[in-house]
Motif scaffolding. Structure first.
Motif, mmCIF file in Angstrom:
data_model
loop_
_atom_site.group_PDB
_atom_site.id
_atom_site.type_symbol
_atom_site.label_atom_id
_atom_site.label_comp_id
_atom_site.label_asym_id
_atom_site.label_seq_id
_atom_site.Cartn_x
_atom_site.Cartn_y
_atom_site.Cartn_z
ATOM 1 N N ASP A 178 31.497 89.352 56.179
ATOM 2 C CA ASP A 178 30.585 89.179 55.043
ATOM 3 C C ASP A 178 30.174 87.717 54.877
ATOM 4 O OD1 ASP A 178 30.703 91.858 54.543
ATOM 5 O OD2 ASP A 178 32.119 91.701 52.869
ATOM 6 N N LEU A 179 31.123 86.799 55.020
ATOM 7 C CA LEU A 179 30.805 85.376 54.864
ATOM 8 C C LEU A 179 29.856 84.903 55.952
ATOM 9 C CD1 LEU A 179 34.291 83.892 53.894
ATOM 10 C CD2 LEU A 179 32.343 84.289 52.387
ATOM 11 N N SER A 180 30.036 85.408 57.149
ATOM 12 C CA SER A 180 29.134 85.052 58.241
ATOM 13 C C SER A 180 27.699 85.445 57.913
ATOM 14 C CB SER A 180 29.590 85.746 59.529
ATOM 15 O OG SER A 180 28.691 85.488 60.579
ATOM 16 N N THR A 181 27.542 86.611 57.311
ATOM 17 C CA THR A 181 26.206 87.073 56.910
ATOM 18 C C THR A 181 25.655 86.256 55.746
ATOM 19 O OG1 THR A 181 26.739 89.333 57.613
ATOM 20 C CG2 THR A 181 24.893 89.060 56.087
ATOM 21 N N VAL A 182 26.488 86.016 54.747
ATOM 22 C CA VAL A 182 26.048 85.287 53.552
ATOM 23 C C VAL A 182 25.573 83.881 53.890
ATOM 24 C CG1 VAL A 182 26.866 84.229 51.400
ATOM 25 C CG2 VAL A 182 27.440 86.602 51.917
ATOM 26 N N PHE A 183 26.310 83.195 54.780
ATOM 27 C CA PHE A 183 26.008 81.793 55.077
ATOM 28 C C PHE A 183 25.197 81.600 56.357
ATOM 29 C CE2 PHE A 183 28.291 79.940 51.660
ATOM 30 C CZ PHE A 183 29.418 80.727 51.440
ATOM 31 N N SER A 184 24.911 82.708 57.053
ATOM 32 C CA SER A 184 24.112 82.644 58.293
ATOM 33 C C SER A 184 24.716 81.698 59.328
ATOM 34 C CB SER A 184 22.662 82.217 57.981
ATOM 35 O OG SER A 184 22.031 83.157 57.151
ATOM 36 N N VAL A 185 26.032 81.796 59.493
ATOM 37 C CA VAL A 185 26.739 81.039 60.526
ATOM 38 C C VAL A 185 27.623 82.012 61.302
ATOM 39 C CG1 VAL A 185 26.726 78.855 59.249
ATOM 40 C CG2 VAL A 185 28.646 80.438 58.967
ATOM 41 N N SER A 186 28.170 81.558 62.418
ATOM 42 C CA SER A 186 28.970 82.435 63.261
ATOM 43 C C SER A 186 30.315 82.753 62.621
ATOM 44 C CB SER A 186 29.198 81.785 64.627
ATOM 45 O OG SER A 186 30.080 80.686 64.503
ATOM 46 N N GLU A 187 30.924 83.826 63.068
ATOM 47 C CA GLU A 187 32.265 84.184 62.580
ATOM 48 C C GLU A 187 33.294 83.142 63.009
ATOM 49 O OE1 GLU A 187 33.429 88.175 63.417
ATOM 50 O OE2 GLU A 187 31.724 89.062 62.336
ATOM 51 N N VAL A 188 33.067 82.503 64.156
ATOM 52 C CA VAL A 188 33.959 81.432 64.608
ATOM 53 C C VAL A 188 33.952 80.282 63.592
ATOM 54 C CG1 VAL A 188 34.323 79.667 66.382
ATOM 55 C CG2 VAL A 188 33.733 81.996 67.046
ATOM 56 N N THR A 189 32.762 79.930 63.098
ATOM 57 C CA THR A 189 32.640 78.869 62.096
ATOM 58 C C THR A 189 33.354 79.250 60.801
ATOM 59 O OG1 THR A 189 30.545 78.084 62.996
ATOM 60 C CG2 THR A 189 31.003 77.524 60.708
ATOM 61 N N ILE A 190 33.177 80.494 60.362
ATOM 62 C CA ILE A 190 33.829 80.955 59.131
ATOM 63 C C ILE A 190 35.345 80.955 59.283
ATOM 64 C CG2 ILE A 190 34.186 82.939 57.614
ATOM 65 C CD1 ILE A 190 31.578 81.447 57.101
ATOM 66 N N ARG A 191 35.853 81.387 60.432
ATOM 67 C CA ARG A 191 37.305 81.372 60.648
ATOM 68 C C ARG A 191 37.854 79.951 60.569
ATOM 69 N NH1 ARG A 191 35.919 85.153 64.800
ATOM 70 N NH2 ARG A 191 36.427 87.285 64.145
ATOM 71 N N ALA A 192 37.094 78.995 61.115
ATOM 72 C CA ALA A 192 37.517 77.592 61.039
ATOM 73 C C ALA A 192 37.516 77.113 59.593
ATOM 74 C CB ALA A 192 36.590 76.716 61.890
ATOM 75 N N ASP A 193 36.512 77.527 58.816
ATOM 76 C CA ASP A 193 36.455 77.166 57.396
ATOM 77 C C ASP A 193 37.667 77.726 56.653
ATOM 78 O OD1 ASP A 193 34.028 75.845 57.650
ATOM 79 O OD2 ASP A 193 32.826 77.573 57.020
ATOM 80 N N LEU A 194 37.957 78.997 56.873
ATOM 81 C CA LEU A 194 39.063 79.636 56.166
ATOM 82 C C LEU A 194 40.402 79.022 56.558
ATOM 83 C CD1 LEU A 194 38.041 83.420 56.284
ATOM 84 C CD2 LEU A 194 37.661 81.754 54.450
ATOM 85 N N GLN A 195 40.560 78.682 57.830
ATOM 86 C CA GLN A 195 41.820 78.083 58.258
ATOM 87 C C GLN A 195 42.002 76.708 57.635
ATOM 88 O OE1 GLN A 195 44.214 79.757 60.099
ATOM 89 N NE2 GLN A 195 45.378 78.036 59.230
ATOM 90 N N ALA A 196 40.916 75.920 57.578
ATOM 91 C CA ALA A 196 40.996 74.590 56.964
ATOM 92 C C ALA A 196 41.351 74.693 55.488
ATOM 93 C CB ALA A 196 39.666 73.852 57.138
ATOM 94 N N LEU A 197 40.755 75.650 54.790
ATOM 95 C CA LEU A 197 41.055 75.843 53.373
ATOM 96 C C LEU A 197 42.481 76.363 53.176
ATOM 97 C CD1 LEU A 197 37.631 77.401 52.308
ATOM 98 C CD2 LEU A 197 38.484 75.138 51.685
ATOM 99 N N ALA A 198 42.938 77.207 54.093
ATOM 100 C CA ALA A 198 44.315 77.694 54.017
ATOM 101 C C ALA A 198 45.307 76.572 54.271
ATOM 102 C CB ALA A 198 44.525 78.823 55.039
ATOM 103 N N ASP A 199 45.005 75.699 55.240
ATOM 104 C CA ASP A 199 45.875 74.561 55.530
ATOM 105 C C ASP A 199 46.007 73.645 54.322
ATOM 106 O OD1 ASP A 199 44.807 74.085 59.006
ATOM 107 O OD2 ASP A 199 46.262 75.454 58.090
#
Length: 259
Positions: free
Chosen positions: A30-51
């Motif tokens: 869903d985030l990939s669609t909302v922000f028009s970026v790849s799922e790889v980019t979203i996973r990196a965002d989520l991991q950084a926020l989790a860290d």
């Protein structure tokens, strides 16, 4: 909630946190669609926020972090790498001379500098950190100036860039800044946009910007940038810092002190 699809990384991550506040959970798809970026980019965002302790990573997405757990994470930072931070604090204090006007931010590493300043004379310490002010209460030769702002309880700091007018009357020779991470592209970063706002304004007022960070901070990127790498004059770190990154920093003209 309306979201612009043309966002920088920092803005996108802030909007991810806002969506979590509203929904309680988000998915990579869903985030990939909302922000028009790849799922790889979203996973990196989520991991950084989790860290950074700002969300809980799950398979395929993320959950809103329990505020109590986030508070514990932030409080425990002062206990992490205590030996390294003590050495960094002592070495950084050697850069301070009698008569200086300096800034200490609210990081646990900058706080480690304060105990080693108590024999300085005619020193002015500006800070947004309540713990720094408390540490220097018994140092009569040191004038402590607190910034104004809103109390951020988890870091015992004052935030809010609109409340920094008191600093206009001071020439700040040296500013000591801790960070969530240091990166050659993103510079010095913090996990809190409020803290980063204060630091960004202070960086602009300091004649010399000194980063104080343990080895784990090299190559990491937090939510908000507050200083470019080129604005940093000195980095005080510990001897476990990645040798290749230290060498590159020195090649780019930054003095690196390893203790």
């Amino acid at each position: 909630m309306t979201i612009s699809k043309d966002l920088y990384m920092e803005e996108r991550r802030q909007n991810i946190l806002r969506l979590l506040d509203l929904q309680g959970k988000v998915s990579v798809t869903d985030l990939s669609t909302v922000f028009s970026v790849s799922e790889v980019t979203i996973r990196a965002d989520l991991q950084a926020l989790a860290d950074s302790g700002l969300l809980i990573r799950t398979h395929g997405g993320a959950l809103k972090a329990d505020p109590a757990l986030v508070d514990i994470t932030l409080t425990s930072r002062r206990e992490r790498k205590a030996s390294e931070k003590s050495r960094i604090g002592q070495a950084a204090a050697q850069l301070v001379q009698d008569g200086d006007s300096i800034f200490l931010d609210s990081s646990s590493t900058a706080l480690a500098i304060a105990p080693h300043l108590k024999n300085r004379r005619n020193l002015t310490v500006l800070t947004n950190c309540i713990a720094v002010a408390q540490e220097l209460m018994d140092a009569p030769e040191i004038t402590v100036v607190m910034t104004g702002g809103r109390l951020r309880r988890d870091t015992a700091s004052l935030v809010g860039g609109e409340n920094l007018d008191v600093l206009a009357r001071y020439n700040i020779q040296k500013g000591f800044f801790g960070a969530h991470g240091i990166d050659f592209v993103e510079g010095l970063t913090d996990v809190s946009a409020d803290e980063a706002e204060v630091k960004r304004l202070l960086v602009a007022k300091c004649r010399m910007v000194i980063a104080v960070l343990d080895a784990s901070k090299w190559g990491r990127v937090g939510l908000s940038s507050f200083a470019t790498f080129s604005s940093v004059r000195v980095i005080v770190t510990d001897t476990n810092a990645p040798a290749e990154l230290v060498a590159r920093a020195r090649m780019e003209g930054v003095e690196v002190v390893s203790v």
